[in-house]
Design a protein around this motif. Structure first.
Motif, PDB file in Angstrom:
ATOM      1  N   UNK A  66       0.840  -1.200   0.000  1.00 23.08           N
ATOM      2  CA  UNK A  66       0.000   0.000   0.000  1.00 23.08           C
ATOM      3  C   UNK A  66       0.875   1.251   0.000  1.00 23.08           C
ATOM      4  N   UNK A  67       1.907   1.231   0.837  1.00 26.22           N
ATOM      5  CA  UNK A  67       2.836   2.346   0.869  1.00 26.22           C
ATOM      6  C   UNK A  67       3.567   2.502  -0.447  1.00 26.22           C
ATOM      7  N   UNK A  68       3.925   1.378  -1.047  1.00 24.12           N
ATOM      8  CA  UNK A  68       4.602   1.425  -2.335  1.00 24.12           C
ATOM      9  C   UNK A  68       3.745   2.079  -3.404  1.00 24.12           C
ATOM     10  N   UNK A  69       2.448   1.781  -3.375  1.00 23.92           N
ATOM     11  CA  UNK A  69       1.550   2.417  -4.348  1.00 23.92           C
ATOM     12  C   UNK A  69       1.481   3.924  -4.109  1.00 23.92           C
ATOM     13  N   UNK A  70       1.451   4.322  -2.823  1.00 32.28           N
ATOM     14  CA  UNK A  70       1.438   5.751  -2.518  1.00 32.28           C
ATOM     15  C   UNK A  70       2.720   6.421  -2.999  1.00 32.28           C
ATOM     16  N   UNK A  71       3.847   5.730  -2.781  1.00 39.61           N
ATOM     17  CA  UNK A  71       5.125   6.269  -3.228  1.00 39.61           C
ATOM     18  C   UNK A  71       5.147   6.411  -4.746  1.00 39.61           C
ATOM     19  N   UNK A  72       4.660   5.400  -5.442  1.00 38.90           N
ATOM     20  CA  UNK A  72       4.645   5.449  -6.903  1.00 38.90           C
ATOM     21  C   UNK A  72       3.825   6.638  -7.395  1.00 38.90           C
ATOM     22  N   UNK A  73       2.661   6.878  -6.779  1.00 41.55           N
ATOM     23  CA  UNK A  73       1.825   8.011  -7.174  1.00 41.55           C
ATOM     24  C   UNK A  73       2.536   9.335  -6.878  1.00 41.55           C
ATOM     25  N   UNK A  74       3.180   9.397  -5.690  1.00 43.78           N
ATOM     26  CA  UNK A  74       3.883  10.625  -5.323  1.00 43.78           C
ATOM     27  C   UNK A  74       5.037  10.902  -6.281  1.00 43.78           C
ATOM     28  N   UNK A  75       5.749   9.845  -6.675  1.00 45.24           N
ATOM     29  CA  UNK A  75       6.874  10.020  -7.582  1.00 45.24           C
ATOM     30  C   UNK A  75       6.413  10.462  -8.967  1.00 45.24           C
ATOM     31  N   UNK A 121       7.540  -5.055  -8.125  1.00 48.88           N
ATOM     32  CA  UNK A 121       6.554  -4.564  -9.081  1.00 48.88           C
ATOM     33  C   UNK A 121       7.153  -3.533 -10.019  1.00 48.88           C
ATOM     34  N   UNK A 122       8.460  -3.260  -9.868  1.00 43.50           N
ATOM     35  CA  UNK A 122       9.072  -2.254 -10.724  1.00 43.50           C
ATOM     36  C   UNK A 122       8.507  -0.870 -10.490  1.00 43.50           C
ATOM     37  N   UNK A 123       8.187  -0.537  -9.219  1.00 49.34           N
ATOM     38  CA  UNK A 123       7.513   0.732  -8.953  1.00 49.34           C
ATOM     39  C   UNK A 123       8.382   1.930  -9.315  1.00 49.34           C
ATOM     40  N   UNK A 124       9.702   1.743  -9.405  1.00 51.89           N
ATOM     41  CA  UNK A 124      10.567   2.858  -9.768  1.00 51.89           C
ATOM     42  C   UNK A 124      10.909   2.874 -11.257  1.00 51.89           C
TER      43      UNK A 124
END
Length: 215
Positions: A66-75, A121-124
């Motif tokens: 969940x935090x990772x998704x938030x980070x991805x959106x913020x980035x 998930x390759x969020x970066x």
């Protein structure tokens, strides 16, 4: 007369639970994220929380995602501003640092120590693409990935280990506790590692290429 119970969809209930868990994490660390505490904050029974997430370990793992998704959106927001306004790398490093300071660094380390592994998930990936678009033609994209991975690792462990590691090099307590300096240092190292000009000449073209790839 007893007030009627609020009926929530499963998606709403999961979101509320994760938001409550994220608040507890930011306030008091991983140890504070307990099923009972989360349930009390949401106004739900313990069984209601476990119905949606199974147990505490699964809740923690989902909280990290969940935090990772938030980070991805913020980035994504950071990248949009950065590419449009010719900003430097400082905002990017600050975003990673701020995210992990909210307890997600501690959570990631705790879950990894307990044996949990995220398949990734390759969020970066969007950040990799944007950074690589600013480099000279023919540059190695794996070098771009490794540079960003080193930054990501440093920011993830900063809250837990950063000041202690800095003291080991002889920095004073005050200097070792100052996180702003390492954030600036990492922005500079990323610039050097990727061989970018200080003002990122050609950023408009690179930004246009990156945005075109998202359409």
């Amino acid at each position: 007369m007893t007030a009627p119970r609020t009926r929530r969809t499963p998606e709403e209930a999961r979101r509320l639970i994760l938001d409550a868990a994220a608040s507890l994490l930011a306030e008091a660390g991983v140890a504070a994220v307990q099923v009972r505490a989360v349930a009390a904050r949401v106004g739900m029974t313990d069984a209601g929380v476990t119905h949606h997430f199974g147990n505490r370990e699964k809740l923690l793992a989902e909280l990290l995602r969940h935090g990772g998704r938030q980070l991805r959106d913020a980035l994504q927001d950071v990248l949009a501003v950065w590419l449009d306004n010719d900003a430097d790398l400082h905002a990017l490093v600050e975003s990673l640092h701020a995210f992990y300071q909210r307890g997600y660094g501690e959570l990631a380390v705790a879950l990894h120590t307990a044996g949990w592994r995220d398949p990734g998930s390759g969020m970066l990936n969007p950040v990799v693409d944007a950074l690589h678009g600013l480099r000279a033609p023919g540059s190695s994209i794996d070098d771009t990935r490794l540079a960003l991975a080193a930054l990501h690792q440093a920011m993830a462990t900063e809250a837990l280990y950063g000041s202690g590691f800095r003291r080991s090099t002889g920095l004073t307590v005050a200097a070792s506790n100052d996180s702003a300096t390492p954030v600036r240092w990492w922005a500079r190292q990323l610039q050097l590692a990727l061989e970018l000009e200080p003002r990122y000449e050609g950023i408009e073209t690179a930004g246009s290429r990156w945005r075109a790839g998202q359409e």
